[in-house]
Scaffold this active site. Structure first.
Site, PDB file in Angstrom:
ATOM      1  N   GLN A 292       0.845  -1.198   0.000  1.00 53.74           N
ATOM      2  CA  GLN A 292       0.000   0.000   0.000  1.00 53.74           C
ATOM      3  C   GLN A 292       0.881   1.249   0.000  1.00 53.74           C
ATOM      4  OE1 GLN A 292       0.457  -2.023   2.557  1.00 53.74           O
ATOM      5  NE2 GLN A 292       0.635  -0.862   4.479  1.00 53.74           N
ATOM      6  N   GLY A 318      12.583  19.044  14.110  1.00 53.43           N
ATOM      7  CA  GLY A 318      13.902  19.506  14.507  1.00 53.43           C
ATOM      8  C   GLY A 318      14.698  18.469  15.257  1.00 53.43           C
ATOM      9  N   ASP A 367       4.731  19.559  17.192  1.00 53.66           N
ATOM     10  CA  ASP A 367       5.632  19.845  18.307  1.00 53.66           C
ATOM     11  C   ASP A 367       6.920  20.427  17.732  1.00 53.66           C
ATOM     12  OD1 ASP A 367       6.772  19.559  21.047  1.00 53.66           O
ATOM     13  OD2 ASP A 367       8.035  18.049  20.064  1.00 53.66           O
ATOM     14  N   ASP A 369      10.680  21.345  18.167  1.00 53.24           N
ATOM     15  CA  ASP A 369      11.850  21.037  18.998  1.00 53.24           C
ATOM     16  C   ASP A 369      13.077  21.689  18.384  1.00 53.24           C
ATOM     17  OD1 ASP A 369      13.606  19.997  20.798  1.00 53.24           O
ATOM     18  OD2 ASP A 369      13.453  17.924  20.129  1.00 53.24           O
ATOM     19  N   GLU A 371      16.392  23.263  18.664  1.00 52.50           N
ATOM     20  CA  GLU A 371      17.470  23.247  19.656  1.00 52.50           C
ATOM     21  C   GLU A 371      18.678  24.012  19.123  1.00 52.50           C
ATOM     22  OE1 GLU A 371      18.279  19.344  21.258  1.00 52.50           O
ATOM     23  OE2 GLU A 371      16.184  18.752  21.112  1.00 52.50           O
ATOM     24  N   THR A 440      14.420  18.269  30.929  1.00 51.18           N
ATOM     25  CA  THR A 440      15.157  18.286  32.192  1.00 51.18           C
ATOM     26  C   THR A 440      15.994  17.019  32.331  1.00 51.18           C
ATOM     27  OG1 THR A 440      12.992  17.678  33.136  1.00 51.18           O
ATOM     28  CG2 THR A 440      13.789  19.894  33.541  1.00 51.18           C
ATOM     29  N   TYR A 441      16.942  16.919  31.451  1.00 43.04           N
ATOM     30  CA  TYR A 441      17.912  15.821  31.441  1.00 43.04           C
ATOM     31  C   TYR A 441      19.122  16.287  30.637  1.00 43.04           C
ATOM     32  CZ  TYR A 441      14.719  15.074  27.464  1.00 43.04           C
ATOM     33  OH  TYR A 441      13.894  15.250  26.380  1.00 43.04           O
ATOM     34  N   ASP A 442      20.163  15.438  30.551  1.00 44.17           N
ATOM     35  CA  ASP A 442      21.418  15.814  29.887  1.00 44.17           C
ATOM     36  C   ASP A 442      22.038  17.062  30.515  1.00 44.17           C
ATOM     37  OD1 ASP A 442      21.060  13.675  28.231  1.00 44.17           O
ATOM     38  OD2 ASP A 442      20.388  14.833  26.509  1.00 44.17           O
TER      39      ASP A 442
END
Length: 615
Positions: A292, A318, A367, A369, A371, A440-442
């Site tokens: 398909q 992004g 969304d 993103d 950066e 909220t990481y890295d």
């Protein structure tokens, strides 16, 4: 003290204490009958306005104002000239008088007139003042007020709700919690004071108060990466089999690429997006692709949405490697209009190289993103004008999405560092956005020479990098201080860890904040060492070989293997639950996960957050 002599004995009534509305007393009799008593029974009447509430040293019953008291066995024997007594407490309406019409072992006294009735209390208490709200929830309201006064004494209060004739509560004190209310509803309360004689004050001034509305369900936002189908063999089907899809509210598909001022699907990962052949075993519904036009991840997301209609799917534009095209694409109003139109045409209208409209209905929004705007990072030159252009781009997205269909979502990902989020207009952006996820990481990684937490909830007193404000709490607070409403702020949680190799043990033997020889080799690394480990690998492979600790300030676990020098910072179900409670306490909008392929086969980390956020 009151005494009365009977044919069989002498009764003495003595009050031991009295107060505005109550009293305690003792009733004693002397055996003057001429014969010892083996058992005794006493009856007497009380004056109007007096009653007994408790009695000791006797078995007590009452019928109206007539009271009957018998001995308790141990005090039944009364020699000639001996005495027996019992004590009691109760209420009065103004005067404490001696009992009358005594009998002892059925020996009547004759006609003893009752004491004169106490003077009638016809004075009502003062009107209640200061009615106020102490606290409220969606279904209850706690009220308080100042104590009323009375010539004898206030015995309680009556709380009235709206126009009801009957009191909704009758507390004895000056506060009450009224429950069983409807969320987001206005109520009118008044309070009256009452005394022992039944006098009631006039109603207090009315107080109008509304219950809190029902809290919106917390968002559970997960990133599903396009490349996960390759080496990781992580398919949309895995979101179904792990139970994760049922727990998520939003699924962000990463990533769409911005090239030459447009959203260019063909320049991204077209194979994974819409041409990859899924076998029956890979497919959400167990049906293999069969030539398909729309195949790949997008077709699987379509099937996943059909199985989970509540799930909102967004295309994320992004990311760390594909954000270089944003700055030019949004540098003028005309460029912004063309750029946004291209993204809506590709992902909302579904016009892909595979066919016009083939992906229509898959994505519920976009969304962004990028950066990062106005920051020299990741190979992109940041421009000062990116700050204003970023806001204008979001305004253009909002305008064009609403023109297609009101209700289409627009979100963005923000950085955890103030050096990043200070370059965007956080006080204005929420006007156009449904919510903002914060990465909220890295906050630390293999690029740092020392081992440190990459997603600590709170900072630590001994953290040598504390000045960087490298904690989840400080990142969230920075966004709140900049003007983002808490309900539009979604806290990011990593489903992976960051590790270092050659970590020195240090004075405490746990490697924390100690020098290293750089990033460790992650569980998917082939050509270079990223230091990244999926949670399932940490749980199944690294934890059994190392020493796991939990930092009391950072509120996250960390792992150290002194033999190999491996040190890893990560989250586990316990720390995820703590972060979930933080979200609840701070009334944030929910949690975001990067990325879903890193969780274990049971979806344990997502499940832990869902449990913490569940109403």
């Amino acid at each position: 003290m009151h005494s009365q002599e009977l044919a069989a004995g002498v009764f003495t009534f003595q009050t031991t204490s009295t107060w505005a509305t109550g009293y305690c007393a003792q009733l004693r009799f002397t055996n003057t009958s001429g014969a010892a008593l083996a058992r005794w029974t006493v009856t007497f009447e009380l004056a109007p306005g007096m009653r007994i509430t408790s009695l000791s040293n006797g078995q007590w019953s009452a019928q109206g104002q007539v009271h009957l008291v018998t001995d308790q066995g141990w005090n039944g024997a009364v020699p000639v000239g001996g005495t027996a007594s019992f004590s009691f407490c109760g209420h009065h309406t103004g005067t404490v008088s001696a009992p009358f019409n005594y009998t002892l072992n059925s020996e009547p006294v004759g006609t003893t007139p009752p004491p004169p009735p106490p003077p009638s209390d016809l004075q009502a208490p003062s009107v209640v003042q200061g009615l106020n709200v102490v606290s409220k929830t969606a279904q209850s309201i706690e009220l308080a007020w100042q104590a009323a006064s009375d010539n004898v004494g206030v015995t309680g209060y009556e709380v009235f709700q709206n126009s009801a004739a009957a009191a909704v509560a009758t507390p004895s004190g000056t506060s009450v919690s009224v429950g069983g209310l409807q969320p987001g509803t206005s109520y009118v309360f008044t309070v009256k004071a009452r005394d022992a004689a039944g006098n009631r004050s006039a109603a207090s001034a009315p107080l109008t108060v509304s219950t809190e509305p029902l809290a919106a369900p917390k968002r559970m936002v997960g990133y599903f990466v396009s490349w996960g189908i390759y080496q990781r063999q992580f398919y949309a089907k895995n979101l179904d089999t792990t139970g994760t899809a049922a727990k998520l509210t939003h699924l962000n598909y990463a990533f769409g690429r911005v090239v030459n001022g447009r959203c260019d699907v063909a320049a991204g990962n077209p194979e994974a997006d819409y041409t990859w052949h899924h076998t029956a075993a890979m497919s959400v519904d167990g049906v293999a692709d069969n030539g398909q036009p729309l195949r790949g991840n997008l077709n699987q997301l379509k099937k996943l949405k059909a199985k989970y209609p509540h799930l909102k799917v967004l295309i994320s534009l992004g990311g760390a490697e594909w954000s270089t095209g944003f700055s030019d694409a949004v540098s003028t109003a005309d460029k912004r209009r063309v750029f946004v139109q291209s993204c809506i045409d590709a992902y909302i209208r579904g016009n892909l190289p595979a066919g016009a409209g083939v992906a229509s209905g898959i994505f519920d929004g976009i969304d962004v993103d990028w950066e990062f705007p106005a920051v020299n990072w990741g190979g992109q030159p940041g421009r000062p004008e990116d700050t204003a252009n970023f806001t204008e781009m979001m305004a253009e997205f909002r305008r064009q999405l609403d023109a297609v269909r009101p209700g289409l979502l627009l979100t963005m990902a923000s950085g955890s560092s103030s050096e990043v989020f200070s370059k965007i207009q956080l006080s204005v952006l929420p006007t156009y956005l449904d919510f903002i996820t914060v990465m909220t990481y890295d906050m630390h990684g293999g690029w740092d020479p020392t081992a440190n937490f990459h997603a600590a909830l709170y900072n630590q007193a001994a953290n040598p990098s504390k000045a960087r404000r490298d904690s989840t709490h400080e990142a969230i607070q920075g966004h709140l201080d900049a003007g983002v409403p808490p309900a539009k702020l979604v806290l990011g949680v990593p489903l992976y860890g960051r590790g270092w190799q050659g970590t020195q043990a240090g004075p405490t033997g746990d490697g924390l904040y100690q020098n290293t020889s750089g990033a460790a080799w992650g569980n998917w690394d082939v050509y270079s060492n990223s230091g990244m480990f999926d949670y399932y690998y940490i749980k199944n492979v690294l934890e059994p070989a190392g020493v796991k600790r939990r930092h009391p300030e950072a509120q996250v676990p960390y792992l150290y293997n002194p033999a190999s020098g491996l040190w890893v910072s990560y989250d586990d179900p316990v720390s995820i639950g703590v972060k979930g409670q933080y979200i609840n306490t701070r009334q944030l909008g929910g949690a975001m996960f990067w990325d879903l392929s890193s969780d274990d086969a049971q979806g344990s980390l997502v499940a832990a957050m869902k449990t913490a956020l569940a109403p």
